[in-house]
Write a protein that holds these residues in place. Structure first.
Motif: not given
Length: 161
Positions: A9-10, A13-14, A17
């Motif tokens: 998930h990190q 997120d990084e 996108k």
């Protein structure tokens, strides 16, 4: 796997996108270690059947969130998760009991073994024709370093063309 799920998930997120990284999930239920894993994997696919990717990821996230270590999740929780995320519980239970996704999970497991997986989590970064295996539940910093190295190499190649 539970810890590494949060790491991924990190990563998304990084890097997700802007489309630099995509997370392709394959089931890898090692039932010798975790006898409930195959049915839990089927449950995530029953969620997908009702609500597509959004339901799959919402269900999967919640499954990891409430699962204690060492195969400790009570199977009675599976339909409760479905209800929590707004799925039709009767259809979900039918899907799970009829084994609608048993073959899909088995095929995913076979694919994981064919790709070289022997334990979980097993991760492969694919960049063009290059495969980079990432063994085990690496921390975010290690995954970030591997991704950044590949992206820097890719940027260097792009700038020389």
């Amino acid at each position: 796997c539970k810890r590494f799920h949060e790491t991924m998930h990190q990563v998304i997120d990084e890097y997700g996108k802007d489309g630099k990284v995509a997370w392709v999930y394959r089931h890898f239920p090692l039932t010798q270690l975790h006898p409930k894993a195959a049915k839990e994997a089927e449950a995530t696919e029953c969620a997908f059947d009702q609500g597509g990717n959004t339901a799959f990821w919402t269900y999967t996230d919640r499954l990891y969130e409430i699962t204690p270590s060492n195969n400790g999740l009570d199977a009675k929780e599976l339909p409760k998760i479905a209800e929590e995320i707004g799925l039709d519980v009767v259809e979900f239970e039918r899907c799970l009991s009829d084994g609608d996704n048993k073959k899909k999970v088995a095929d995913s497991l076979a694919d994981a073994f064919a790709s070289g997986g022997r334990g979980t989590p097993h991760n492969i970064m694919v960049i063009g024709d290059e495969r980079i295996e990432i063994p085990g539940a690496q921390p975010f910093g290690a995954i970030k370093a591997a991704i950044d190295a590949v992206l820097a190499e890719s940027d260097a190649v792009d700038s020389t063309e």
